[in-house]
Design a protein around this motif. Structure first.
Motif, PDB file in Angstrom:
ATOM      1  N   LEU A 230       0.993  -1.131  -0.003  1.00 25.09           N
ATOM      2  CA  LEU A 230      -0.056  -0.053  -0.174  1.00 25.09           C
ATOM      3  C   LEU A 230       0.768   1.321   0.025  1.00 25.09           C
ATOM      4  O   LEU A 230       0.305   2.314  -0.605  1.00 25.09           O
ATOM      5  CB  LEU A 230      -0.915  -0.098   1.416  1.00 25.09           C
ATOM      6  CG  LEU A 230      -2.062  -0.962   1.094  1.00 25.09           C
ATOM      7  CD1 LEU A 230      -2.297  -1.493   2.607  1.00 25.09           C
ATOM      8  CD2 LEU A 230      -3.300  -0.049   0.608  1.00 25.09           C
ATOM      9  N   GLY A 231       2.094   1.044   0.435  1.00 20.63           N
ATOM     10  CA  GLY A 231       2.955   2.368   0.558  1.00 20.63           C
ATOM     11  C   GLY A 231       3.394   2.776  -1.108  1.00 20.63           C
ATOM     12  O   GLY A 231       3.320   3.793  -1.440  1.00 20.63           O
ATOM     13  N   SER A 272      -4.810  -2.218   8.655  1.00 21.19           N
ATOM     14  CA  SER A 272      -4.038  -3.322   9.128  1.00 21.19           C
ATOM     15  C   SER A 272      -2.376  -3.158   8.955  1.00 21.19           C
ATOM     16  O   SER A 272      -1.674  -3.922   9.422  1.00 21.19           O
ATOM     17  CB  SER A 272      -4.426  -4.595   8.788  1.00 21.19           C
ATOM     18  OG  SER A 272      -4.190  -4.840   7.275  1.00 21.19           O
ATOM     19  N   ILE A 273      -2.063  -2.152   8.285  1.00 18.22           N
ATOM     20  CA  ILE A 273      -0.583  -1.984   8.056  1.00 18.22           C
ATOM     21  C   ILE A 273      -0.147  -1.215   8.966  1.00 18.22           C
ATOM     22  O   ILE A 273      -0.518   0.021   9.462  1.00 18.22           O
ATOM     23  CB  ILE A 273      -0.374  -1.473   6.495  1.00 18.22           C
ATOM     24  CG1 ILE A 273      -1.355  -0.199   6.286  1.00 18.22           C
ATOM     25  CG2 ILE A 273      -0.653  -2.389   5.537  1.00 18.22           C
ATOM     26  CD1 ILE A 273      -0.873   0.581   5.220  1.00 18.22           C
ATOM     27  N   PRO A 274       1.098  -1.549   9.620  1.00 22.99           N
ATOM     28  CA  PRO A 274       1.925  -0.729  10.407  1.00 22.99           C
ATOM     29  C   PRO A 274       2.452   0.610   9.690  1.00 22.99           C
ATOM     30  O   PRO A 274       2.733   0.453   8.574  1.00 22.99           O
ATOM     31  CB  PRO A 274       2.971  -1.458  11.045  1.00 22.99           C
ATOM     32  CG  PRO A 274       3.300  -2.554  10.026  1.00 22.99           C
ATOM     33  CD  PRO A 274       1.795  -2.857   9.233  1.00 22.99           C
ATOM     34  N   ARG A 275       2.474   1.940  10.458  1.00 26.97           N
ATOM     35  CA  ARG A 275       3.323   2.751   9.657  1.00 26.97           C
ATOM     36  C   ARG A 275       4.299   3.234  10.364  1.00 26.97           C
ATOM     37  O   ARG A 275       4.970   3.157  11.574  1.00 26.97           O
ATOM     38  CB  ARG A 275       2.391   4.041   9.945  1.00 26.97           C
ATOM     39  CG  ARG A 275       0.688   3.897   9.488  1.00 26.97           C
ATOM     40  CD  ARG A 275       0.582   4.250   8.243  1.00 26.97           C
ATOM     41  NE  ARG A 275       1.089   5.546   8.045  1.00 26.97           N
ATOM     42  CZ  ARG A 275       0.012   6.551   7.525  1.00 26.97           C
ATOM     43  NH1 ARG A 275      -1.149   6.070   7.286  1.00 26.97           N
ATOM     44  NH2 ARG A 275       0.286   7.675   7.261  1.00 26.97           N
ATOM     45  N   VAL A 276       5.177   3.888   9.288  1.00 28.09           N
ATOM     46  CA  VAL A 276       6.519   3.962   9.503  1.00 28.09           C
ATOM     47  C   VAL A 276       6.638   5.606  10.262  1.00 28.09           C
ATOM     48  O   VAL A 276       7.555   5.875  11.070  1.00 28.09           O
ATOM     49  CB  VAL A 276       7.632   4.007   8.453  1.00 28.09           C
ATOM     50  CG1 VAL A 276       7.491   5.307   7.477  1.00 28.09           C
ATOM     51  CG2 VAL A 276       8.899   4.096   9.041  1.00 28.09           C
ATOM     52  N   ASP A 277       5.698   6.293   9.945  1.00 27.38           N
ATOM     53  CA  ASP A 277       5.503   7.666  10.578  1.00 27.38           C
ATOM     54  C   ASP A 277       4.704   7.892  11.789  1.00 27.38           C
ATOM     55  O   ASP A 277       4.986   8.853  12.220  1.00 27.38           O
ATOM     56  CB  ASP A 277       5.094   8.515   9.325  1.00 27.38           C
ATOM     57  CG  ASP A 277       3.760   8.093   8.815  1.00 27.38           C
ATOM     58  OD1 ASP A 277       3.171   7.007   9.325  1.00 27.38           O
ATOM     59  OD2 ASP A 277       2.978   8.904   8.086  1.00 27.38           O
ATOM     60  N   HIS A 278       4.133   6.803  12.246  1.00 31.87           N
ATOM     61  CA  HIS A 278       3.662   6.850  13.631  1.00 31.87           C
ATOM     62  C   HIS A 278       3.506   5.669  14.292  1.00 31.87           C
ATOM     63  O   HIS A 278       3.473   4.779  13.601  1.00 31.87           O
ATOM     64  CB  HIS A 278       2.708   7.848  13.984  1.00 31.87           C
ATOM     65  CG  HIS A 278       1.412   7.492  12.970  1.00 31.87           C
ATOM     66  ND1 HIS A 278       0.753   6.411  13.476  1.00 31.87           N
ATOM     67  CD2 HIS A 278       0.719   7.955  11.979  1.00 31.87           C
ATOM     68  CE1 HIS A 278      -0.325   6.402  12.787  1.00 31.87           C
ATOM     69  NE2 HIS A 278      -0.150   7.082  11.605  1.00 31.87           N
ATOM     70  N   LYS A 279       3.702   5.537  15.444  1.00 31.43           N
ATOM     71  CA  LYS A 279       3.540   4.175  16.265  1.00 31.43           C
ATOM     72  C   LYS A 279       2.280   4.021  16.739  1.00 31.43           C
ATOM     73  O   LYS A 279       1.624   4.881  17.483  1.00 31.43           O
ATOM     74  CB  LYS A 279       4.592   4.161  17.410  1.00 31.43           C
ATOM     75  CG  LYS A 279       4.704   2.810  17.996  1.00 31.43           C
ATOM     76  CD  LYS A 279       5.846   2.460  18.831  1.00 31.43           C
ATOM     77  CE  LYS A 279       5.857   1.278  19.440  1.00 31.43           C
ATOM     78  NZ  LYS A 279       7.295   0.717  19.374  1.00 31.43           N
ATOM     79  N   LEU A 283      -2.719  -3.658  16.195  1.00 32.06           N
ATOM     80  CA  LEU A 283      -2.910  -3.402  14.581  1.00 32.06           C
ATOM     81  C   LEU A 283      -4.567  -4.125  14.602  1.00 32.06           C
ATOM     82  O   LEU A 283      -4.775  -4.929  15.143  1.00 32.06           O
ATOM     83  CB  LEU A 283      -2.115  -4.334  13.520  1.00 32.06           C
ATOM     84  CG  LEU A 283      -0.408  -3.447  13.584  1.00 32.06           C
ATOM     85  CD1 LEU A 283       0.113  -4.612  12.651  1.00 32.06           C
ATOM     86  CD2 LEU A 283      -0.588  -2.249  13.066  1.00 32.06           C
TER      87      LEU A 283
END
Lengths: 343, 338
Positions: A230-231, A272-279, A283
């Protein structure tokens, strides 16, 4: 494009998009039964446009692409319905020698695993040059010169010295560049990239996606990007088709889909996807498993995993409801899904 | 999650060089692949240490060294103060019980001829004193239930499960000996997106339940951020930056970390035209012949003469609290920079 084709495939005269897949059905006849891989897929791409086809393994995204290219293994594969129109001409009705012309010149493809897609016993330059020798009848020396130009164009350093190297002498990113060089050799109008960066590191992925975007800008190609990431989609796509169980469950311009998904599956994926720009916290996980193509669920294929499920989802297959001119969702309750996403 | 400060794993100056040889009858060593080249860190009880880096940076060799599947060239790996690298025989066997592994590919890491019960129960065959023979089957069923599988499927074979379920089998096997440390080597990278979340949630739940410490190796920086308390960034066999997740992701100081982070696609098309990207040129150099001084200098936009002469130490740099191995370290938020 060669003259033979131009007669049949008139330029810009047909009114529709450059490439249109219309209600395509593909199934595989196996010993275990009939696997319905593609069940009525419709999408289109125009020159200069990027369509991202998003889906998990088994959603039918690659089979659709292989059918467009005409490289589907038949049998066991069988096209049971639909049309694929390139410049208004149905490719599925063309004889093989004409399809062969279109392959590479009109539509070409970059595969996921460059190491297994390249032939290990021939130098890469020879493999790129083959495009010119086979399609254009170019002489060996001339074709090799063109191969070096292409390797330069996809930024392989010291192309002249490396043209006689074999695939195993290149790194993963460089191999993918060679695949791209082969695919763009004959200036195709449509490029299909099937998970072009899945096997690569993020830094190399950024290089390759940048290269694809640049090539597309230069030649105004239509790009079909098949991916599950998705990124990557958010970075490059103009419009998105989300596939699930061999059907398109949602299509939308890229900004609309990320802002406000209209199908429970696309909504679930985004959450459901983890994000690199916030924690985030825990999930959201879409429960259950993707459908078994041999025993598709009745009604909506997503209903066993869907939080919005009602009784009619189990019995009625949802059509692709039109939300607006450019958006569609194959969910009976898309209004609820989209309302909930309104922030 | 708040991890307490007792460290259960101490890695000091760990080095693994694989020799490169020439000649068939008379072998001569002509060099070495410096897979792991001086790595030090601590792991505390109940915390997750993420390790990120490109392929070939030594992540998986590090995992093998921690598991004592490879002998280090030098350096030590201490679990509760005892060095697993020099342990032998019975002592090594007892120490291994405390550190287990979940493999990357659930399709090849499970023996297709063994039933799920045999796979998950195999650790008990080796460490016979953990569970008495009569109770093993029941214990395996408990483990299957813990990881969210149906205990009645104990007699099935791996091919009857999906990828996510197989990874759960691998996790159950890792839990069998009740270790304190689990090394997860790319545990979700072979799984579909919707299944990744299920497995990551499971790993987090198990961590809370059993107070496990994880070493979480992955190339997907978003996944690592989600699960890790601290993150180590590796490049060509060395840790170049180490810090709490917020320190690494929001105020990275090493240029490599910054480049790595800025290359991660953000799943949000808003502002994509203006996003700043640091695109590194080329591929990492060969670990057989790494550049002198700072290994990253050949791809670094800040490189100066000093970078070729002096190897930068992994230490706290001015302007930030966490250690970074760069002469010119400075904070730059690349993830939220728009």
């Amino acid at each position: 494009m060669t003259e033979v084709l131009s007669e049949q495939v008139g330029r810009g005269s047909h009114g529709g998009a450059l490439l249109e897949v219309d209600n395509l059905h593909v199934e595989f006849r196996t010993r275990a039964g009939v696997a319905k891989a593609v069940n009525g897929v419709t999408y289109s791409v125009d020159a200069g446009e990027t369509l991202a086809v998003l889906g998990e393994s088994g959603s039918g995204k690659s089979v659709t692409a292989q059918t467009i290219m005409g490289i589907l293994d038949m049998p066991p594969g069988k096209i049971t319905g639909g049309e694929i129109r390139f410049r208004g001409v149905d490719l599925l009705k063309l004889p093989e020698d004409q399809r062969r012309r279109i392959r590479g010149e009109g539509i070409s493809m970059v595969f996921q695993d460059a190491l297994s897609a390249l032939n290990p016993v021939f130098p890469v330059g020879w493999q790129i040059a083959e495009m010119f020798r086979m399609h254009r009848g170019t002489s060996r020396a001339e074709a090799k010169k063109k191969a070096i130009e292409l390797m330069d164009r996809v930024r392989i350093p010291a192309a002249k010295d490396r043209v006689n190297d074999f695939p195993h002498q290149f790194s993963g990113g460089m191999r993918q560049r060679i695949m791209i060089a082969m695919a763009i050799a004959l200036d195709p109008e449509i490029l299909i990239a099937d998970e072009p960066t899945t096997a690569l590191d993020v830094t190399v992925q950024a290089q390759i996606m940048g290269l694809l975007a640049e090539l597309q800008r230069d030649s105004n190609m239509g790009l079909i990007l098949i991916t599950h990431d998705l990124g990557v989609v958010a970075d490059v796509a103009d419009k998105i088709a989300v596939m699930y169980g061999g059907r398109i469950v949602e299509n939308a311009p890229v900004h609309d889909l990320y802002k406000n998904p209209a199908h429970p599956y696309s909504k679930g994926l985004l959450e459901s996807i983890p994000r690199v720009d916030h924690k985030g916290q825990e999930l959201y996980a879409i429960k259950g498993l993707p459908p078994n193509l041999l025993e598709m669920p009745t009604g909506c294929a997503f209903h066993p995993r869907c939080p919005y499920r009602r009784d009619n989802c189990v019995t009625d297959v949802p059509p692709l409801y039109t939300i607006s001119g450019t958006r569609g969702s194959a969910c009976h309750y898309w209004r609820e899904v989209i309302d909930e996403g309104e922030h | 999650m708040k991890a307490n400060t007792e460290s259960i794993l101490e890695v000091r100056d760990l080095v693994k060089h694989f020799p490169l040889t020439q000649g068939i009858v008379v072998k001569r060593q002509i060099g070495a692949i410096k897979a792991v080249d001086g790595v030090s860190f601590d792991l505390h009880r109940g915390e997750t240490l993420g390790i990120v880096g490109e392929s070939g940076c030594g992540k998986s060799t590090l995992a093998k060294l921690l598991m004592a599947l490879e002998r280090p060239t030098s350096g030590s790996v201490r679990i509760h103060g005892r060095d697993i690298a020099t342990a032998r025989g019975g002592e090594l066997k007892r120490m291994r019980r405390n550190i287990q592994m979940v493999m990357q590919d659930p399709y090849t890491s499970l023996n297709p001829r063994m039933t799920v019960g045999d796979i998950v129960g195999e650790p008990f065959e080796i460490h016979t004193d953990v569970v008495p023979k009569g109770g093993r089957r029941r214990r395996v069923q408990e483990l299957l239930e813990v990881v969210g599988l149906n205990p009645d499927h104990i007699n099935r074979y791996p091919h009857q499960f999906s990828g996510g379920q197989r990874q759960r089998i691998g996790i159950a096997r890792g839990l069998a000996l009740q270790p304190e440390i689990i090394i997860c080597d790319e545990p979700v990278s072979a799984l579909d997106v919707s299944i990744q979340a299920q497995v990551m949630n499971l790993l987090e739940r198990l961590q809370n339940e059993f107070n496990l410490a994880y070493i979480f190796i992955a190339h997907d920086l978003s996944v690592v951020r989600h699960i890790s308390d601290r993150v180590a960034v590796m490049y060509l066999g060395k840790i170049v930056e180490l810090g709490r997740d917020a320190e690494i992701y929001e105020s990275p100081t090493h240029p490599y970390t910054q480049a790595l982070l800025s290359a991660v696609p953000v799943p949000d098309p808003e502002g994509r035209e203006t996003r700043q990207r640091i695109i590194l040129q080329g591929d990492p150099p060969s670990p057989a012949n790494p550049p002198s001084g700072c290994h990253f200098r050949t791809r670094c936009w800040k490189a100066q003469d000093i970078c070729a002469e002096q190897t930068p130490a992994l230490e706290a740099r001015p302007g930030s609290d966490h250690p970074s191995a760069c002469h010119f370290a400075e904070v730059r938020d690349v993830v939220n920079a728009q």
